[in-house]
Design an enzyme around this catalytic site. Structure first.
Site, short mmCIF file in Angstrom:
data_model
loop_
_atom_site.label_atom_id
_atom_site.label_comp_id
_atom_site.label_asym_id
_atom_site.label_seq_id
_atom_site.Cartn_x
_atom_site.Cartn_y
_atom_site.Cartn_z
N GLU A 1 -3.85 7.91 -5.26
CA GLU A 1 -3.96 6.96 -6.52
C GLU A 1 -5.26 7.77 -7.32
OE1 GLU A 1 -3.76 2.90 -5.92
OE2 GLU A 1 -1.98 3.07 -5.01
N ARG B 1 0.67 -1.13 -0.04
CA ARG B 1 -0.12 -0.07 -0.04
C ARG B 1 1.00 1.19 -0.02
NH1 ARG B 1 -3.59 -2.49 -1.69
NH2 ARG B 1 -5.31 -2.74 -0.90
N HIS C 1 -1.01 0.57 -9.90
CA HIS C 1 -1.74 -0.50 -8.91
C HIS C 1 -2.42 -1.57 -9.87
CE1 HIS C 1 -3.96 -0.64 -4.92
NE2 HIS C 1 -3.84 -1.65 -5.59
#
Ligand code: NAP
Length: 323
Positions: free
Chosen positions: A269, A240, A288
């Site tokens: 993000e 993360r 991601h």
């Protein structure tokens, strides 16, 4: 009997929607991602089931607003976006999707590591920008071998252990740190050695982060830690974004305090081309996509639905967190 209501903050595979529609009255958010907090608050007022994603913050306020909610089923293994303690108090089941995404995420960590060691993406950029003008010789464009290097795994859980298996085949020395060491048997099988956090950060040539984002791990990788790492060390993060202090990472890269980074996750993000991290040649950026293979994403959808089906009927999801 009237069908129970389920809200999805984003669409899923067709097979999943078909299955959900058979049992429930579903509504899917189709606008800007992530859905705004105000809109989500309205949408979940009467639903019994919620399917959400890691960027949907399911906090106390939101939970209080969902009077009939029985289950939150997240399409992710990480659940740091959900107030688990409060959901527990409210007797709301929470399901997540571990295991099925372990291989895909470990594979991405290996890809980032090899990419940065062998400068694959950098080479791609050289060619695409028309800068490959001569055949490289002995000193040009050299990378680094993984063989014999020390890989430090922070968090030897499902993904960390799978990464260890992959790294073993590259003849790397593997050390790890978690709060609790794994059994001696598991250490032997994986070929890994338990070390203190201090040793992990000072001895590793490559550090790969595989812990969850919690109060303890929040911003754990900051300037204090970067200064203790080897100047050549590479930091890989597929866990993360908030585990790293990004501002400090940018300073550390600028001042060459560490050797490079391979990142899949970020503090906020999505990031765009103006983000300061994009200017470094020794940084690989992935959007991601740790669990993003068609096989894995399908399995995640299957589990998300199974978790929802169980939780909405007051049963424990197959992969349950909290209550
Ligand atoms: P896991 O099996 O629960 O492993 C987590 C490991 O971290 C455990 O070994 C745990 O061991 C250790 N740990 C937890 N807190 C710690 C702390 N404060 N200090 C040191 N070690 C700590 O989880 P996983 O399935 O491997 O997934 C790890 C994380 O990867 C997830 O939480 C998720 O956020 C992230 N992830 C990202 C993607 C992506 O798309 N990029 C995909 C999948 C997963 P101890 O309890 O002994 O400390």
């Amino acid at each position: 009997m009237e069908k129970k209501q389920v809200f999805l903050t984003r669409t899923l595979h067709n097979f999943a929607l078909k299955e959900l529609k058979k049992r429930y009255k579903i509504e899917i958010h189709s606008g800007k991602i992530p859905i705004s907090k105000t809109k989500l608050q309205v949408k979940i007022q009467n639903v019994e089931g919620l399917i959400c994603f890691p960027y949907d913050k399911i906090d106390r306020n939101l939970i209080d607003n969902a009077k009939n909610l029985k289950v939150i089923s997240t399409y992710s293994v990480g659940f740091d976006h959900i107030d688990i303690e409060y959901a527990k108090i409210k007797k709301i089941r929470v399901g997540h999707t571990p295991e099925v995404l372990t291989n895909a995420t470990a594979d991405l960590a290996i890809s980032l590591m090899l990419d940065i060691l062998r400068r694959v993406s950098e080479g791609d950029r050289i060619i695409r920008s028309g800068k490959w003008l001569k055949i490289y010789g002995a000193y040009d464009y050299v990378g680094t071998d993984p063989q014999g290097k020390t890989l430090g795994i922070f968090g030897l859980g499902r993904i960390g252990s799978t990464l260890a298996k992959r790294a073993k085949s590259f003849d790397m020395k593997i050390i790890y740190h978690s709060r609790n060491p794994v059994s001696k048997n598991k250490e032997k099988k994986l070929g890994v050695k338990y070390v203190s956090f201090k040793k992990l950060i000072t001895q590793s040539d490559i550090i790969s982060i595989h812990v969850p984002h919690t109060k303890e791990t929040n911003q754990l990788f900051n300037m204090k830690i970067f200064k203790k790492m080897k100047k050549t060390a590479i930091l890989i993060n597929t866990a993360r974004g908030k585990i790293i202090n990004e501002k400090d990472l940018i300073i550390a890269l600028n001042k060459k305090i560490i050797g490079g980074a391979g990142l899949d996750v970020y503090e906020l993000e999505p990031i765009n081309k103006k983000h300061p991290l994009t200017k470094f040649e020794n940084v690989i950026l992935a959007p991601h996509v740790g669990s993003s293979t068609k096989e894995t994403r399908k399995k995640m959808a299957e589990i998300t639905i199974k978790n929802l089906n169980l939780g909405i009927n007051g049963k424990k999801p197959i992969y349950s967190v909290g209550y």
